[in-house]
Design a protein around this motif. Structure first.
Motif, PDB file in Angstrom:
ATOM      1  N   ALA A  84       0.831  -1.206   0.000  1.00  0.00           N
ATOM      2  CA  ALA A  84       0.000   0.000   0.000  1.00  0.00           C
ATOM      3  C   ALA A  84       0.867   1.258   0.000  1.00  0.00           C
ATOM      4  O   ALA A  84       0.540   2.246  -0.674  1.00  0.00           O
ATOM      5  CB  ALA A  84      -0.932  -0.007   1.216  1.00  0.00           C
ATOM      6  N   TRP A  85       1.984   1.229   0.727  1.00  0.00           N
ATOM      7  CA  TRP A  85       2.886   2.382   0.778  1.00  0.00           C
ATOM      8  C   TRP A  85       3.507   2.652  -0.586  1.00  0.00           C
ATOM      9  O   TRP A  85       3.570   3.791  -1.035  1.00  0.00           O
ATOM     10  CB  TRP A  85       3.977   2.178   1.825  1.00  0.00           C
ATOM     11  N   ARG A  86       3.952   1.611  -1.268  1.00  0.00           N
ATOM     12  CA  ARG A  86       4.539   1.789  -2.602  1.00  0.00           C
ATOM     13  C   ARG A  86       3.507   2.375  -3.572  1.00  0.00           C
ATOM     14  O   ARG A  86       3.822   3.271  -4.358  1.00  0.00           O
ATOM     15  CB  ARG A  86       5.079   0.456  -3.140  1.00  0.00           C
ATOM     16  N   GLU A  87       2.275   1.879  -3.499  1.00  0.00           N
ATOM     17  CA  GLU A  87       1.216   2.404  -4.366  1.00  0.00           C
ATOM     18  C   GLU A  87       0.928   3.867  -4.039  1.00  0.00           C
ATOM     19  O   GLU A  87       0.794   4.703  -4.934  1.00  0.00           O
ATOM     20  CB  GLU A  87      -0.046   1.560  -4.225  1.00  0.00           C
ATOM     21  N   PHE A  88       0.829   4.187  -2.757  1.00  0.00           N
ATOM     22  CA  PHE A  88       0.539   5.546  -2.311  1.00  0.00           C
ATOM     23  C   PHE A  88       1.629   6.512  -2.767  1.00  0.00           C
ATOM     24  O   PHE A  88       1.345   7.564  -3.341  1.00  0.00           O
ATOM     25  CB  PHE A  88       0.408   5.567  -0.784  1.00  0.00           C
ATOM     26  N   THR A  89       2.887   6.143  -2.538  1.00  0.00           N
ATOM     27  CA  THR A  89       3.978   7.046  -2.909  1.00  0.00           C
ATOM     28  C   THR A  89       4.089   7.199  -4.420  1.00  0.00           C
ATOM     29  O   THR A  89       4.451   8.275  -4.907  1.00  0.00           O
ATOM     30  CB  THR A  89       5.331   6.595  -2.318  1.00  0.00           C
ATOM     31  N   ALA A  90       3.768   6.156  -5.172  1.00  0.00           N
ATOM     32  CA  ALA A  90       3.805   6.264  -6.636  1.00  0.00           C
ATOM     33  C   ALA A  90       2.741   7.242  -7.127  1.00  0.00           C
ATOM     34  O   ALA A  90       3.008   8.088  -7.992  1.00  0.00           O
ATOM     35  CB  ALA A  90       3.607   4.893  -7.276  1.00  0.00           C
ATOM     36  N   VAL A  91       1.542   7.146  -6.553  1.00  0.00           N
ATOM     37  CA  VAL A  91       0.458   8.033  -6.977  1.00  0.00           C
ATOM     38  C   VAL A  91       0.751   9.479  -6.579  1.00  0.00           C
ATOM     39  O   VAL A  91       0.652  10.392  -7.405  1.00  0.00           O
ATOM     40  CB  VAL A  91      -0.898   7.570  -6.383  1.00  0.00           C
ATOM     41  N   ILE A  92       1.126   9.696  -5.338  1.00  0.00           N
ATOM     42  CA  ILE A  92       1.424  11.059  -4.897  1.00  0.00           C
ATOM     43  C   ILE A  92       2.628  11.608  -5.653  1.00  0.00           C
ATOM     44  O   ILE A  92       2.651  12.770  -6.056  1.00  0.00           O
ATOM     45  CB  ILE A  92       1.659  11.108  -3.370  1.00  0.00           C
ATOM     46  N   GLY A  93       3.629  10.765  -5.884  1.00  0.00           N
ATOM     47  CA  GLY A  93       4.796  11.191  -6.651  1.00  0.00           C
ATOM     48  C   GLY A  93       4.428  11.629  -8.059  1.00  0.00           C
ATOM     49  O   GLY A  93       4.971  12.605  -8.579  1.00  0.00           O
ATOM     50  N   SER A  94       3.485  10.934  -8.670  1.00  0.00           N
ATOM     51  CA  SER A  94       3.092  11.307 -10.033  1.00  0.00           C
ATOM     52  C   SER A  94       2.348  12.636 -10.059  1.00  0.00           C
ATOM     53  O   SER A  94       2.355  13.330 -11.075  1.00  0.00           O
ATOM     54  CB  SER A  94       2.246  10.208 -10.676  1.00  0.00           C
ATOM     55  N   VAL A  95       1.737  13.001  -8.950  1.00  0.00           N
ATOM     56  CA  VAL A  95       1.056  14.299  -8.873  1.00  0.00           C
ATOM     57  C   VAL A  95       2.051  15.408  -8.542  1.00  0.00           C
ATOM     58  O   VAL A  95       2.066  16.463  -9.179  1.00  0.00           O
ATOM     59  CB  VAL A  95      -0.089  14.267  -7.832  1.00  0.00           C
ATOM     60  N   LEU A  96       2.900  15.176  -7.560  1.00  0.00           N
ATOM     61  CA  LEU A  96       3.847  16.209  -7.132  1.00  0.00           C
ATOM     62  C   LEU A  96       4.999  16.396  -8.115  1.00  0.00           C
ATOM     63  O   LEU A  96       5.533  17.497  -8.244  1.00  0.00           O
ATOM     64  CB  LEU A  96       4.409  15.868  -5.746  1.00  0.00           C
ATOM     65  N   ASN A  97       5.400  15.330  -8.776  1.00  0.00           N
ATOM     66  CA  ASN A  97       6.518  15.378  -9.725  1.00  0.00           C
ATOM     67  C   ASN A  97       6.078  14.772 -11.055  1.00  0.00           C
ATOM     68  O   ASN A  97       6.538  13.698 -11.439  1.00  0.00           O
ATOM     69  CB  ASN A  97       7.720  14.594  -9.174  1.00  0.00           C
ATOM     70  N   PRO A  98       5.207  15.466 -11.757  1.00  0.00           N
ATOM     71  CA  PRO A  98       4.689  14.873 -12.999  1.00  0.00           C
ATOM     72  C   PRO A  98       5.780  14.740 -14.051  1.00  0.00           C
ATOM     73  O   PRO A  98       6.731  15.532 -14.100  1.00  0.00           O
ATOM     74  CB  PRO A  98       3.618  15.868 -13.437  1.00  0.00           C
ATOM     75  N   ALA A  99       5.602  13.741 -14.884  1.00  0.00           N
ATOM     76  CA  ALA A  99       6.534  13.564 -15.997  1.00  0.00           C
ATOM     77  C   ALA A  99       6.270  14.693 -16.996  1.00  0.00           C
ATOM     78  O   ALA A  99       5.140  15.122 -17.181  1.00  0.00           O
ATOM     79  CB  ALA A  99       6.292  12.203 -16.651  1.00  0.00           C
TER      80      ALA A  99
END
Length: 114
Positions: A91-106
């Motif tokens: 769950a942590w890996r999924e959460f950080t991936a989603v938040i990371g994609s919002v805060l640091n978009p490609a």
């Protein structure tokens, strides 16, 4: 780091520090501080109710041990606690991936519109 930052992740943090073996409450607090580089300072008023709850739900097994004239409660992961820890990590890996994609978009690919 604000104590609120741990809210929602406390169970995973506690289960993770107990993965290596049983610890008593103060040793758990110390392990969290050490592993976080001092950024997380859990208070006894936060940790002991959480440990009791995790024990009641079968994720931890507690036992009393003597240290000199003092008695202290030591906690260890149960099989259910190990499974929950694995779930918490996923769950942590999924959460950080989603938040990371919002805060640091490609950066948008050539020709993409926003």
């Amino acid at each position: 780091m604000k104590a609120d930052a741990v809210r929602g992740h406390l169970d995973g943090v506690l289960l993770a520090v107990l993965e290596a073996g049983p610890l008593h409450g103060y040793a758990i607090i110390t392990a969290v501080q050490r592993r976080s580089g001092g950024a997380l300072e859990l208070r006894t008023g936060t940790i002991y109710p959480a440990l009791s709850r995790l024990e009641r739900t079968g994720l931890l097994r507690g036992s009393w041990e003597s240290s000199g004239e003092r008695r202290r409660r030591s906690y260890a992961l149960t099989d259910a606690g190990r499974r929950r820890l694995a779930d918490e990590r996923t769950a942590w890996r999924e959460f950080t991936a989603v938040i990371g994609s919002v805060l640091n978009p490609a950066p948008p690919a050539a020709g993409d519109t926003v």
